[in-house]
Scaffold this motif. Structure first.
Motif, PDB file in Angstrom:
ATOM      1  N   LYS A 121       2.671   2.027  -6.315  1.00 25.69           N
ATOM      2  CA  LYS A 121       1.603   1.480  -5.095  1.00 25.69           C
ATOM      3  C   LYS A 121       0.182   2.094  -5.028  1.00 25.69           C
ATOM      4  CE  LYS A 121       5.436   0.103  -1.996  1.00 25.69           C
ATOM      5  NZ  LYS A 121       6.125   0.507  -0.829  1.00 25.69           N
ATOM      6  N   LYS A 122       0.096   3.416  -5.496  1.00 22.32           N
ATOM      7  CA  LYS A 122      -1.057   4.046  -5.469  1.00 22.32           C
ATOM      8  C   LYS A 122      -2.164   3.354  -6.618  1.00 22.32           C
ATOM      9  CE  LYS A 122       0.547   8.401  -3.623  1.00 22.32           C
ATOM     10  NZ  LYS A 122       1.414   9.246  -4.282  1.00 22.32           N
ATOM     11  N   TYR A 175      -5.659   4.300   1.361  1.00 22.60           N
ATOM     12  CA  TYR A 175      -5.327   4.578   0.003  1.00 22.60           C
ATOM     13  C   TYR A 175      -5.966   6.204  -0.422  1.00 22.60           C
ATOM     14  CZ  TYR A 175      -3.552   0.021  -1.675  1.00 22.60           C
ATOM     15  OH  TYR A 175      -3.037  -0.883  -1.766  1.00 22.60           O
ATOM     16  N   SER A 193       0.756  -1.253   0.136  1.00 24.96           N
ATOM     17  CA  SER A 193       0.081   0.053   0.051  1.00 24.96           C
ATOM     18  C   SER A 193       0.914   1.306   0.195  1.00 24.96           C
ATOM     19  CB  SER A 193      -0.919  -0.101   1.085  1.00 24.96           C
ATOM     20  OG  SER A 193      -0.231   0.407   2.367  1.00 24.96           O
ATOM     21  N   PRO A 194       0.229   2.310  -0.158  1.00 26.19           N
ATOM     22  CA  PRO A 194       1.085   3.656  -0.359  1.00 26.19           C
ATOM     23  C   PRO A 194       1.572   4.064   0.923  1.00 26.19           C
ATOM     24  CG  PRO A 194      -1.133   4.076  -1.444  1.00 26.19           C
ATOM     25  CD  PRO A 194      -1.200   2.682  -0.679  1.00 26.19           C
ATOM     26  N   LYS A 197       3.486   4.970   4.323  1.00 25.48           N
ATOM     27  CA  LYS A 197       4.607   5.374   4.426  1.00 25.48           C
ATOM     28  C   LYS A 197       5.335   4.566   5.603  1.00 25.48           C
ATOM     29  CE  LYS A 197       5.481   9.688   1.775  1.00 25.48           C
ATOM     30  NZ  LYS A 197       4.449   9.778   1.634  1.00 25.48           N
ATOM     31  N   GLU A 214       6.633   4.379  -5.209  1.00 26.11           N
ATOM     32  CA  GLU A 214       5.480   5.040  -4.776  1.00 26.11           C
ATOM     33  C   GLU A 214       4.068   5.388  -5.444  1.00 26.11           C
ATOM     34  OE1 GLU A 214       5.234   4.978  -1.154  1.00 26.11           O
ATOM     35  OE2 GLU A 214       7.465   4.087  -1.370  1.00 26.11           O
ATOM     36  N   ASP A 215       4.431   5.600  -6.874  1.00 28.62           N
ATOM     37  CA  ASP A 215       3.471   5.872  -7.407  1.00 28.62           C
ATOM     38  C   ASP A 215       2.734   4.406  -7.895  1.00 28.62           C
ATOM     39  OD1 ASP A 215       3.920   8.851  -8.007  1.00 28.62           O
ATOM     40  OD2 ASP A 215       5.721   8.236  -8.719  1.00 28.62           O
TER      41      ASP A 215
END
Lengths: 367, 246
Positions: free
Chosen positions: B77-78, B106, A209-210, A212, B74-75
């Motif tokens: 993962k979105k 999300y 997931s995004p 952090k 990171e992009d």
């Protein structure tokens, strides 16, 4: 931020739904502080005494009364022959005998002064030492009051017990036990927090997931921080109202450094959590590797000064050592907040270091 | 714009001297159900981890949802969803709490979460169980819920890592209906499985042996190519060549 809050809420659910664990976490501090405060005491209590004097005159009686009136001593009997000492001590009737030399009162005003002797049962050396010191203090105080100003008494060494005049052991134990309890609870609670997700498989999903890593780590800490604050309040209330340990220094400073210490302990728990793969291991590491050194090396039970050099080094890397030292200064010695500056800086440094390492380790897991 | 959502060229991952993934190249179209097969240890998981942005390739390139897997994790993962072979919901959270948590992670908006949650529960016939703790649900239900949660934020691609392990045939069938539905909506499904009957349901299948992709085509053409009646036979013929064991 929204992600963070969603995650914190979830962490709260985990804790609140697990009633049993939560009760244990909130109950342990109460049990421990009462246990340590009352049971594990080296305090002088209910000491039975005898007085030996060939001619029990006014002075001798007054001293005996003084001791008897004191809540810690009971004067059981007056002896008249030194051979009686052995009898009463062996039979266990008394724990200490205060011996006045013949002609004690007459010698009071001679330059060399009279002799006074305390005979104590030293089979328990620590106890004997503390009631000897205490008897000396009581007798010394008596003479100080009786003697005219400026006249040397030369009878009893003038022992002054700084900060803890009654030598109450709970005074000494409380900062130590606070350090131990907070460390144990905080580190143990958080040490399982991340490993648990590794075990159940939810960690994978979080990694994809995004979210952090720093958010994951911080949001894991938040609910435990709140819980630890509850524990801190419980401990302080118990210490002040049940064990009657006064807080001489600034309460605000004490609470601030306690919160910092809690944060450091949580960070330590998280580090354990990020490096271990199983909950059991994380628990063992935090319980054994933290509890035993903290009890033995932090100055909680034994003074750090008497440790061998190598252990002194170990002692210095324990967060508890610094916290206990600061808590003693602030609670018992009543020193100003500035005196705990060094401890504060060390603890803050440790917290930053631990968090950075956890972050790094956490990222490495991604590889 | 092209409709290729996953593109890899000579994608390689080495751990020391061991080459887990050895120069794999393939493309996946939007809305496709792409079966990613291989024996244990063939390198499936490593390849999938690279595509999900969890692992950086040693060499070669890969693009997922238009982002570089080496630099733009990171992009990525979105824009992806993920469901693992282990159960990926929180057992001690309620059904709706799980949905809200993942939707929150999300970054979905609160009113949107509420609206979609109601729709989803209705569709799964879960409305009554909305307040039940997930641990009280039967496994098949949990897996269906986990899949729904993994595509709740409408990702471009969903990665399913052996999603139907331990689930009964009837639930598996329902599960695949859900996969088809998602693919119809334009979500690309990248799925690993050990069930060869499931491989038949995929639009295209790739089979990894010893870190390489040895076969990649539609199930029917693969069967033709290997002169087999079933994907199971195709798989056995290929897997026999494997030198690596687990």
């Amino acid at each position: 931020m929204k992600e963070f809050l969603a995650f914190v809420r979830k962490e709260f659910y985990h804790i609140l739904r697990d009633r049993r664990t939560m009760l244990i976490l909130l109950g342990i501090p109460v049990v421990l502080i009462i246990l340590f405060g009352f049971a594990l005491s080296t305090e002088v209590r209910n000491v039975d005494m005898a007085i030996l004097s060939a001619e029990p005159d006014n002075t001798v009686r007054q001293i005996a009364q003084r001791l008897d009136a004191n809540e810690y001593f009971t004067v059981k009997e007056f002896l008249d022959s030194p051979s009686d000492i052995d009898r009463v001590m062996r039979s266990g009737e008394v724990d200490a005998v205060l011996v006045f030399e013949p002609g004690f009162s007459d010698k009071l005003f001679t330059p060399e002064g009279p002799q006074l002797q305390i005979v104590a049962d030293a089979s328990n050396a620590t106890m004997a030492q503390s009631y000897m010191a205490y008897i000396s203090a009581v007798v010394g105080q008596y003479f100080e009051e009786q003697m005219p100003e400026g006249q040397a008494t030369g009878i009893v060494p003038n022992v002054v017990m700084l900060y803890n005049p009654q030598m109450k052991s709970s005074y000494n134990f409380v900062p130590g036990i606070m350090g131990l309890i907070l460390m144990l609870i905080c580190a143990m609670m958080t040490s399982i927090a991340i490993v648990r997700e590794k075990e159940t498989g939810t960690m994978e999903v979080l990694l994809v997931s995004p979210m952090k890593p720093i958010y994951i780590i911080l949001s894991k800490m938040t609910p435990y921080f709140v819980l630890s604050c509850v524990n801190l309040v419980t401990i302080l209330l118990l210490a002040i109202f049940v064990l009657r340990v006064p807080v001489h220094g600034s309460m605000a400073a004490l609470i601030s450094i306690s919160l910092l210490y809690i944060f450091t302990s949580l960070a330590l728990g998280l580090l354990i959590s990020t490096v271990s793969d199983r909950q059991v291991i994380a628990m063992m590491v935090s319980a054994l590797m933290l509890m035993v050194p903290t009890m033995l090396l932090s100055g909680m039970l034994f003074p750090i000064e008497s440790l061998p050099p190598i252990l002194k080094v170990l002692s210095n890397i324990l967060p508890a050592t610094w916290y206990i030292s600061a808590a003693r200064k602030l609670m018992i010695a009543g020193l100003p907040a500035v005196s705990a500056l060094k401890e504060t800086l060390v603890l803050a440094g440790m917290a930053v270091f631990l968090l950075t390492v956890s972050m790094k380790k956490f990222k490495n897991r991604l590889e | 714009m092209t409709d290729i959502v996953i593109h890899t060229k000579d994608l390689t991952k080495q751990f020391g001297t061991f080459t887990a993934v050895d120069h794999i190249s393939f493309d996946v179209q939007r809305g496709e159900i792409f079966g990613f097969l291989g024996a244990n240890g063939a390198g499936k998981t490593t390849a999938m981890r690279m595509l999900c942005g969890l692992s950086i390739p040693t060499s070669g390139e890969g693009w997922v949802a238009g982002f570089d897997i080496a630099t733009q994790q990171e992009d990525i993962k979105k824009h992806i969803g993920y469901m693992s072979q282990k159960f990926s919901l929180y057992e001690d959270l309620k059904v709706w709490e799980n949905i809200r948590l993942y939707a929150g992670i999300y970054g979905m908006k609160t009113d949107e979460i509420e609206r979609k949650t109601r729709l989803l529960l209705d569709k799964l016939h879960f409305t009554k169980e909305c307040n039940a703790l997930v641990k009280s649900l039967p496994l098949g239900w949990k897996q269906k819920l986990a899949f729904s949660v993994s595509i709740f934020h409408e990702p471009q691609i969903v990665f399913l890592d052996e999603p139907t392990g331990g689930v009964d045939p009837e639930t598996r069938r329902q599960f695949w209906e859900m996969i088809y539905e998602a693919a119809d909506r334009g979500i690309t499904v990248f799925v690993t499985t050990h069930y060869m009957d499931e491989a038949e349901y995929c639009n295209r299948v790739s089979i990894m042996v010893d870190g390489r992709i040895d076969a990649l085509d539609t199930p029917s053409r693969l069967k033709q190519q290997f002169n087999a009646h079933s994907m199971d036979q195709v798989f056995r013929r290929l897997a026999r060549k494997a030198e690596r064991s687990e």
